[in-house]
Design a protein around this motif. Structure first.
Motif, PDB file in Angstrom:
ATOM      1  N   TYR A 172       0.933  -1.407  -0.126  1.00 18.74           N
ATOM      2  CA  TYR A 172       0.203  -0.343   0.099  1.00 18.74           C
ATOM      3  C   TYR A 172       1.200   1.485  -0.138  1.00 18.74           C
ATOM      4  O   TYR A 172       0.517   2.896   1.391  1.00 18.74           O
ATOM      5  CB  TYR A 172      -0.306   0.552   1.002  1.00 18.74           C
ATOM      6  CG  TYR A 172      -2.108  -0.844   1.357  1.00 18.74           C
ATOM      7  CD1 TYR A 172      -2.838  -1.224   0.552  1.00 18.74           C
ATOM      8  CD2 TYR A 172      -2.148  -2.519   2.413  1.00 18.74           C
ATOM      9  CE1 TYR A 172      -3.929  -2.071   0.493  1.00 18.74           C
ATOM     10  CE2 TYR A 172      -2.793  -3.152   2.637  1.00 18.74           C
ATOM     11  CZ  TYR A 172      -3.967  -3.430   1.363  1.00 18.74           C
ATOM     12  OH  TYR A 172      -4.819  -4.506   1.071  1.00 18.74           O
ATOM     13  N   TYR A 174       0.705   4.211  -1.762  1.00 19.04           N
ATOM     14  CA  TYR A 174      -0.037   4.642  -2.563  1.00 19.04           C
ATOM     15  C   TYR A 174      -0.422   5.621  -0.951  1.00 19.04           C
ATOM     16  O   TYR A 174      -1.459   6.425  -1.404  1.00 19.04           O
ATOM     17  CB  TYR A 174      -0.486   4.362  -3.262  1.00 19.04           C
ATOM     18  CG  TYR A 174      -1.850   3.466  -2.945  1.00 19.04           C
ATOM     19  CD1 TYR A 174      -3.048   3.338  -1.846  1.00 19.04           C
ATOM     20  CD2 TYR A 174      -1.701   2.016  -2.949  1.00 19.04           C
ATOM     21  CE1 TYR A 174      -3.849   2.451  -1.918  1.00 19.04           C
ATOM     22  CE2 TYR A 174      -2.627   1.262  -2.903  1.00 19.04           C
ATOM     23  CZ  TYR A 174      -3.819   1.489  -2.358  1.00 19.04           C
ATOM     24  OH  TYR A 174      -4.530   0.190  -1.924  1.00 19.04           O
ATOM     25  N   TRP A 175      -1.392   4.771  -0.198  1.00 18.85           N
ATOM     26  CA  TRP A 175      -1.181   5.354   0.918  1.00 18.85           C
ATOM     27  C   TRP A 175      -0.836   6.449   1.380  1.00 18.85           C
ATOM     28  O   TRP A 175       0.285   6.587   1.345  1.00 18.85           O
ATOM     29  CB  TRP A 175      -1.537   4.661   2.691  1.00 18.85           C
ATOM     30  CG  TRP A 175      -2.202   3.322   2.144  1.00 18.85           C
ATOM     31  CD1 TRP A 175      -3.486   3.120   1.161  1.00 18.85           C
ATOM     32  CD2 TRP A 175      -2.277   2.308   3.560  1.00 18.85           C
ATOM     33  NE1 TRP A 175      -4.268   2.069   1.876  1.00 18.85           N
ATOM     34  CE2 TRP A 175      -3.600   1.416   2.404  1.00 18.85           C
ATOM     35  CE3 TRP A 175      -1.754   2.203   4.435  1.00 18.85           C
ATOM     36  CZ2 TRP A 175      -3.604   0.172   3.205  1.00 18.85           C
ATOM     37  CZ3 TRP A 175      -2.004   0.546   5.187  1.00 18.85           C
ATOM     38  CH2 TRP A 175      -3.337   0.049   4.762  1.00 18.85           C
TER      39      TRP A 175
END
Length: 263
Positions: A172, A174-175
């Motif tokens: 993740y 892109y968090w």
């Protein structure tokens, strides 16, 4: 020579700790680990006879682990491993100090696939950081935040916990940073769970504004005042079920609550 598992020295780790790496990834690569460990150990073997036998055994073991279905390589592997153990045994019978034989013994354990035993035995001599690099490389995890994994390992978390968090952050990427920080925070506390990660992902997809993200952080940290205030706001607007879930500690309710209960 005895193959009894060593006790950990202060600042090092025992066999069970190192064993966790082997089950932390479904793609654990014994050939990579054999290559990395033997490259560390072979130059440290002072006996030319032992070093020659260890090099031969290591080369054949690496070939065999890259082609484990080869019967011909299996026979050569067994013979080379046996010859190395015999050579170590002969020298040990001559009352040579064990410290002189340690690196060769460790290579023999690596050849036999007893990686954790070898790591626990040599950690104090080669250094934890160097060993960790080799073991992490053998995981063959495509998306792994190595820096966070190392941070957690150095912070005292187990390999299983550290690698789990590293894989989450790698997956993740892109968090936003505040979600990444919560992963590290909970991993350090030993409270990072699949349920919590799912709640973080819901918050990421909710594209929360700064005030909403601040409330979400408080709810995810289960701050009582924030939960009570958010639940009362939800009840006021008719979201009774979500408010009840929030009070019960349901992490899946956080993203919704943060969007509609922020002030």
């Amino acid at each position: 020579m005895s193959a009894q598992a060593p006790e950990a020295h202060p600042g090092t780790h025992d066999v069970g700790w190192w064993e966790q790496f082997e089950s932390a990834s479904g793609r654990f690569d014994a050939a990579i680990l054999t290559t990395g460990l033997t490259e560390l150990l072979l130059p440290k073997i002072t006996s030319q006879l032992l070093q020659r036998e260890a090099i031969i055994a290591a080369d054949i073991a690496i070939m065999y682990r890259n082609k484990p279905n080869s019967e011909g390589l299996r026979d050569r592997y067994d013979a080379a491993a046996h010859r190395l153990r015999e050579t170590i045994g002969r020298l040990a019978d001559r009352d040579i100090e064990r410290t002189t034989l340690l690196e060769a013994e460790a290579v023999s354990w690596v050849i036999d696939g007893d990686f954790a035993h070898a790591a626990a035995e040599i950690e104090a001599r080669v250094g934890t950081v160097v060993l960790l690099r080799v073991f992490v490389a053998a995981l063959r995890v495509a998306h792994l935040d190595v820096n966070v994994t190392a941070q957690l390992l150095n912070g005292g978390r187990t390999p299983a916990e550290s690698i789990y968090a590293g894989k989450i952050l790698g997956k993740y990427g892109y968090w936003p940073d505040w979600l990444h920080n919560l992963v590290v925070e909970h991993a350090m506390a030993g409270t990072l769970t699949d349920e919590f990660v799912a709640a973080l992902d819901l918050c990421a997809f909710a594209t929360l504004r700064s005030t909403q993200a601040r409330l979400a952080r408080q709810l995810l940290r289960q701050e009582p005042e924030a939960i009570n205030n958010a639940a009362r706001t939800l009840e006021t607007i008719g979201e009774i079920e979500i408010a009840a879930r929030l009070r019960e500690g349901d992490m899946g309710a956080v993203a919704f609550a943060a969007r509609f209960a922020s002030v």
